[in-house]
Structure formats: structure tokens, C-alpha cells
Design a protein around this motif. Structure first.
Motif, PDB file in Angstrom:
ATOM      1  N   TRP A   1      13.481  -7.009  -3.040  1.00  0.00           N
ATOM      2  CA  TRP A   1      14.154  -5.709  -3.448  1.00  0.00           C
ATOM      3  C   TRP A   1      13.560  -4.479  -2.598  1.00  0.00           C
ATOM      4  CZ3 TRP A   1      11.857  -1.479  -6.492  1.00  0.00           C
ATOM      5  CH2 TRP A   1      12.810  -0.396  -6.771  1.00  0.00           C
ATOM      6  N   ILE A   2      12.022  -4.680  -2.385  1.00  0.00           N
ATOM      7  CA  ILE A   2      11.372  -3.873  -1.482  1.00  0.00           C
ATOM      8  C   ILE A   2      11.531  -3.725  -0.197  1.00  0.00           C
ATOM      9  CG2 ILE A   2       9.053  -3.260  -0.574  1.00  0.00           C
ATOM     10  CD1 ILE A   2       7.826  -4.102  -3.351  1.00  0.00           C
ATOM     11  N   ASP A   3      12.169  -4.972   0.294  1.00  0.00           N
ATOM     12  CA  ASP A   3      12.724  -5.012   1.580  1.00  0.00           C
ATOM     13  C   ASP A   3      14.117  -4.416   1.769  1.00  0.00           C
ATOM     14  OD1 ASP A   3      10.910  -6.566   2.914  1.00  0.00           O
ATOM     15  OD2 ASP A   3      11.376  -8.368   2.968  1.00  0.00           O
ATOM     16  N   CYS A   4      14.843  -4.691   0.894  1.00  0.00           N
ATOM     17  CA  CYS A   4      16.193  -4.069   0.755  1.00  0.00           C
ATOM     18  C   CYS A   4      16.145  -2.494   0.726  1.00  0.00           C
ATOM     19  CB  CYS A   4      17.012  -4.436  -0.694  1.00  0.00           C
ATOM     20  SG  CYS A   4      17.691  -6.202  -0.502  1.00  0.00           S
ATOM     21  N   LEU A   5      15.212  -2.127  -0.199  1.00  0.00           N
ATOM     22  CA  LEU A   5      14.881  -0.456  -0.103  1.00  0.00           C
ATOM     23  C   LEU A   5      14.459   0.000   1.287  1.00  0.00           C
ATOM     24  CD1 LEU A   5      12.996   0.368  -3.400  1.00  0.00           C
ATOM     25  CD2 LEU A   5      15.053   0.735  -2.925  1.00  0.00           C
ATOM     26  N   ALA A   6      13.640  -0.798   1.973  1.00  0.00           N
ATOM     27  CA  ALA A   6      13.282  -0.653   3.405  1.00  0.00           C
ATOM     28  C   ALA A   6      14.421  -0.109   4.326  1.00  0.00           C
ATOM     29  CB  ALA A   6      12.040  -1.424   3.623  1.00  0.00           C
ATOM     30  N   LEU A   7      15.143  -1.247   4.088  1.00  0.00           N
ATOM     31  CA  LEU A   7      16.342  -1.239   5.097  1.00  0.00           C
ATOM     32  C   LEU A   7      17.381  -0.052   4.637  1.00  0.00           C
ATOM     33  CD1 LEU A   7      17.296  -5.052   5.209  1.00  0.00           C
ATOM     34  CD2 LEU A   7      16.441  -3.603   7.143  1.00  0.00           C
ATOM     35  N   ASP A   8      17.434   0.077   3.375  1.00  0.00           N
ATOM     36  CA  ASP A   8      18.302   1.377   2.940  1.00  0.00           C
ATOM     37  C   ASP A   8      17.505   2.558   3.527  1.00  0.00           C
ATOM     38  OD1 ASP A   8      20.056  -0.077   1.762  1.00  0.00           O
ATOM     39  OD2 ASP A   8      19.560   0.326  -0.115  1.00  0.00           O
ATOM     40  N   GLY A   9      16.415   2.540   3.754  1.00  0.00           N
ATOM     41  CA  GLY A   9      15.627   3.857   4.060  1.00  0.00           C
ATOM     42  C   GLY A   9      15.400   4.128   5.630  1.00  0.00           C
ATOM     43  N   GLY A  10      15.862   2.900   6.163  1.00  0.00           N
ATOM     44  CA  GLY A  10      15.978   3.064   7.700  1.00  0.00           C
ATOM     45  C   GLY A  10      14.657   2.367   8.379  1.00  0.00           C
ATOM     46  N   ILE A  11      13.992   1.507   7.813  1.00  0.00           N
ATOM     47  CA  ILE A  11      12.875   0.792   8.235  1.00  0.00           C
ATOM     48  C   ILE A  11      13.676  -0.498   8.860  1.00  0.00           C
ATOM     49  CG2 ILE A  11      10.801  -0.513   7.855  1.00  0.00           C
ATOM     50  CD1 ILE A  11      10.289   1.191   5.359  1.00  0.00           C
ATOM     51  N   ARG A  12      13.196  -0.640   9.986  1.00  0.00           N
ATOM     52  CA  ARG A  12      13.755  -1.640  10.841  1.00  0.00           C
ATOM     53  C   ARG A  12      12.567  -2.873  11.271  1.00  0.00           C
ATOM     54  NH1 ARG A  12      17.284  -0.155   8.258  1.00  0.00           N
ATOM     55  NH2 ARG A  12      19.285   0.547   9.034  1.00  0.00           N
ATOM     56  N   GLU A  13      12.973  -3.876  11.737  1.00  0.00           N
ATOM     57  CA  GLU A  13      11.831  -4.858  12.287  1.00  0.00           C
ATOM     58  C   GLU A  13      10.786  -4.344  13.062  1.00  0.00           C
ATOM     59  OE1 GLU A  13      12.180  -9.324  14.233  1.00  0.00           O
ATOM     60  OE2 GLU A  13      13.891  -8.426  12.882  1.00  0.00           O
ATOM     61  N   GLY A  14       9.491  -4.548  12.690  1.00  0.00           N
ATOM     62  CA  GLY A  14       8.302  -4.256  13.522  1.00  0.00           C
ATOM     63  C   GLY A  14       7.206  -4.397  12.705  1.00  0.00           C
ATOM     64  N   HIS A  15       6.136  -3.648  12.796  1.00  0.00           N
ATOM     65  CA  HIS A  15       4.803  -3.644  12.462  1.00  0.00           C
ATOM     66  C   HIS A  15       4.255  -2.478  11.561  1.00  0.00           C
ATOM     67  CE1 HIS A  15       4.290  -7.643  14.796  1.00  0.00           C
ATOM     68  NE2 HIS A  15       4.907  -6.791  15.794  1.00  0.00           N
ATOM     69  N   GLU A  16       5.350  -1.724  11.069  1.00  0.00           N
ATOM     70  CA  GLU A  16       5.021  -0.352  10.516  1.00  0.00           C
ATOM     71  C   GLU A  16       4.226  -0.845   9.266  1.00  0.00           C
ATOM     72  OE1 GLU A  16       7.966   2.654  10.035  1.00  0.00           O
ATOM     73  OE2 GLU A  16       8.605   2.179  12.234  1.00  0.00           O
ATOM     74  N   LYS A  17       3.458   0.056   8.670  1.00  0.00           N
ATOM     75  CA  LYS A  17       3.065  -0.093   7.296  1.00  0.00           C
ATOM     76  C   LYS A  17       3.580   0.794   6.360  1.00  0.00           C
ATOM     77  CE  LYS A  17      -1.611  -1.234   9.020  1.00  0.00           C
ATOM     78  NZ  LYS A  17      -2.894  -1.025   9.004  1.00  0.00           N
ATOM     79  N   THR A  18       3.762   0.070   5.102  1.00  0.00           N
ATOM     80  CA  THR A  18       4.506   0.783   4.011  1.00  0.00           C
ATOM     81  C   THR A  18       3.972   0.912   2.830  1.00  0.00           C
ATOM     82  OG1 THR A  18       6.656   0.329   5.187  1.00  0.00           O
ATOM     83  CG2 THR A  18       6.603   0.973   2.915  1.00  0.00           C
ATOM     84  N   GLN A  19       3.498   2.084   2.157  1.00  0.00           N
ATOM     85  CA  GLN A  19       2.576   2.114   1.047  1.00  0.00           C
ATOM     86  C   GLN A  19       3.869   2.127  -0.059  1.00  0.00           C
ATOM     87  OE1 GLN A  19      -0.686   2.214   0.196  1.00  0.00           O
ATOM     88  NE2 GLN A  19       0.061   1.806  -1.811  1.00  0.00           N
ATOM     89  N   VAL A  20       3.728   1.168  -1.147  1.00  0.00           N
ATOM     90  CA  VAL A  20       4.730   1.224  -2.250  1.00  0.00           C
ATOM     91  C   VAL A  20       3.935   1.660  -3.493  1.00  0.00           C
ATOM     92  CG1 VAL A  20       6.404  -0.018  -3.764  1.00  0.00           C
ATOM     93  CG2 VAL A  20       5.998  -0.691  -1.186  1.00  0.00           C
ATOM     94  N   VAL A  21       4.437   2.835  -4.245  1.00  0.00           N
ATOM     95  CA  VAL A  21       3.676   3.458  -5.311  1.00  0.00           C
ATOM     96  C   VAL A  21       4.688   3.452  -6.495  1.00  0.00           C
ATOM     97  CG1 VAL A  21       2.720   5.597  -6.167  1.00  0.00           C
ATOM     98  CG2 VAL A  21       2.662   4.985  -3.796  1.00  0.00           C
ATOM     99  N   LEU A  22       4.311   2.615  -7.386  1.00  0.00           N
ATOM    100  CA  LEU A  22       5.026   2.291  -8.823  1.00  0.00           C
ATOM    101  C   LEU A  22       4.445   3.128  -9.775  1.00  0.00           C
ATOM    102  CD1 LEU A  22       5.201  -1.651  -8.476  1.00  0.00           C
ATOM    103  CD2 LEU A  22       7.087  -0.129  -8.059  1.00  0.00           C
ATOM    104  N   ILE A  23       5.303   4.313 -10.157  1.00  0.00           N
ATOM    105  CA  ILE A  23       4.741   5.126 -10.942  1.00  0.00           C
ATOM    106  C   ILE A  23       5.306   4.866 -12.510  1.00  0.00           C
ATOM    107  CG2 ILE A  23       4.777   7.505 -11.686  1.00  0.00           C
ATOM    108  CD1 ILE A  23       4.932   8.390  -9.020  1.00  0.00           C
TER     109      ILE A  23
END
Length: 193
Positions: free
Chosen positions: A42-64
Motif C-alpha cells: 500500500w505504501i508503494d501504491c501511495l508513493a506511485l500516486d504521489g509521483g515517486i518513481r524508481e530510484g534511491h529516494e528516502k521517504t518518511q511515513v508518519v502514521l498518526i
């Protein structure tokens, strides 16, 4: 200080309720049991929906989440403190670090959402924001984003199109359906009773 390329800010209580609703409705429609959503998928799907593409980026996921919410009942893994908080995973989209943050007696979930959002908005490190607010907090998020002067890529996910703002929108249900293993071909020709 935030040190990541991207940040996801997610209302965990809301997302768990939506996953439950989807499971109940789609089990009836397609006639089979639906397992819990795979949280990494699901996090990967969110990333793709948000415009993140293949690479070496760092993503912080905050679950409130609310004080009394210790478990995402419809996600695997789902224990907010033992299985998700402080954990990370790597895949073709980069590294995802997860933090589960609970409201406290001095700040409610809405305040925590707003504070986290403002922290990300004013961090020069964060270039992309992906936000999944409770529908009740949509106006709060829209107002916070409207008053920010930023060139960040911002995507807000909701279950239906909402009045616009200083961001793009995606439909939350699609990413959740993918993480729940619901395939579009199962819906072709399915009838509701």
C-alpha cells in the motif's frame, strides 16, 4: 529537522476504517474472502500516486493515530508500536522509514496532523508530500496548504474528489484495493445484490 526527500502523513485510524469498509463491500461483490492489506504494498501504491518513481529516494511515513489505537486491524503487519514504529524497508522506489505517532493529552490527532504537515512544508529537505487525512480533516489540510508558500509536489488522497486546493488529488480506494489484492478483472461482470 526532517531529513528525507518525501514525506507521507497518514491518519491511521481513518485508513483502517476505509480498509474495513472495502473488505466488507468487496467480499460481497466478488464472493471471496479478502485478506488484510499488505502495508508495504500500500505504501508503494501511495508513493506511485504521489509521483515517486524508481530510484534511491528516502521517504518518511508518519502514521498518526489516536491514543487508544494500537493496531491496524486490516493491515499486515498492523501493530503500530511493535511492528511498524521505527521500522523501514527498501525496494525499487527507495527507502521507506515508518513512524507511528499517537495523540497525547496535550495535542489531539488534528493538532498533530497540522503540526506534522507544517513541519514538512517548511523543511527544505522535503520535496514531495503525500497526505491521507480523515475526511473530517480535509478542510483543515486544505486551509493549511492554502496558506503555505511552497513549490513542493503535494498530493492529497481521499475516497472521493474533494474541493481543490494548492495540491493534486488522487482516489485513496485504488491503492487500498491493490494492497488488498482486489484485481480489476474480478470486478468485470461482478453484480451487486
Amino acid at each position: 529537522m526532517v531529513t528525507c526527500d518525501n514525506m507521507m502523513i497518514i491518519d491511521a485510524d481513518f485508513v483502517d476504517r476505509v480498509a474495513f469498509d472495502l473488505i466488507v463491500n468487496f467480499e460481497r461483490i466478488i464472493g471471496r474472502p479478502i485478506p488484510n492489506a499488505d502495508i508495504a504494498r500500500w505504501i508503494d501504491c501511495l508513493a506511485l500516486d504521489g509521483g515517486i518513481r524508481e530510484g534511491h529516494e528516502k521517504t518518511q511515513v508518519v502514521l498518526i493515530h489516536s491514543r487508544d489505537k494500537t493496531q491496524l486491524d486490516y493491515f499486515t503487519p498492523g501493530n503500530l508500536e511493535k511492528e511498524l514504529n521505527g521500522k523501514a524497508f527498501n525496494d525499487n522506489l527507495g527507502e521507506f522509514s515508518i513512524n507511528a505517532i499517537s495523540e497525547e493529552s496535550i495535542i489531539n490527532r488534528e493538532g498533530l496532523l497540522t503540526d506534522t504537515l507544517q513541519l514538512a512544508l517548511y523543511s527544505s529537505e522535503v520535496h514531495r508530500l503525500i497526505i491521507v487525512p480523515d475526511e473530517q480533516d480535509y478542510d483543515l489540510v486544505r486551509a493549511t496548504l492554502r496558506h503555505s508558500d511552497t513549490d513542493k509536489q503535494i498530493t492529497v488522497l481521499a475516497m472521493q474528489p474533494m474541493p481543490g486546493g494548492h495540491f493534486q488529488q488522487e482516489i485513496l480506494g485504488y491503492s487500498l484495493m491493490s494492497a488488498l489484492g482486489i484485481r480489476s478483472e474480478e470486478l468485470d461482470g461482478a453484480t451487486t445484490t
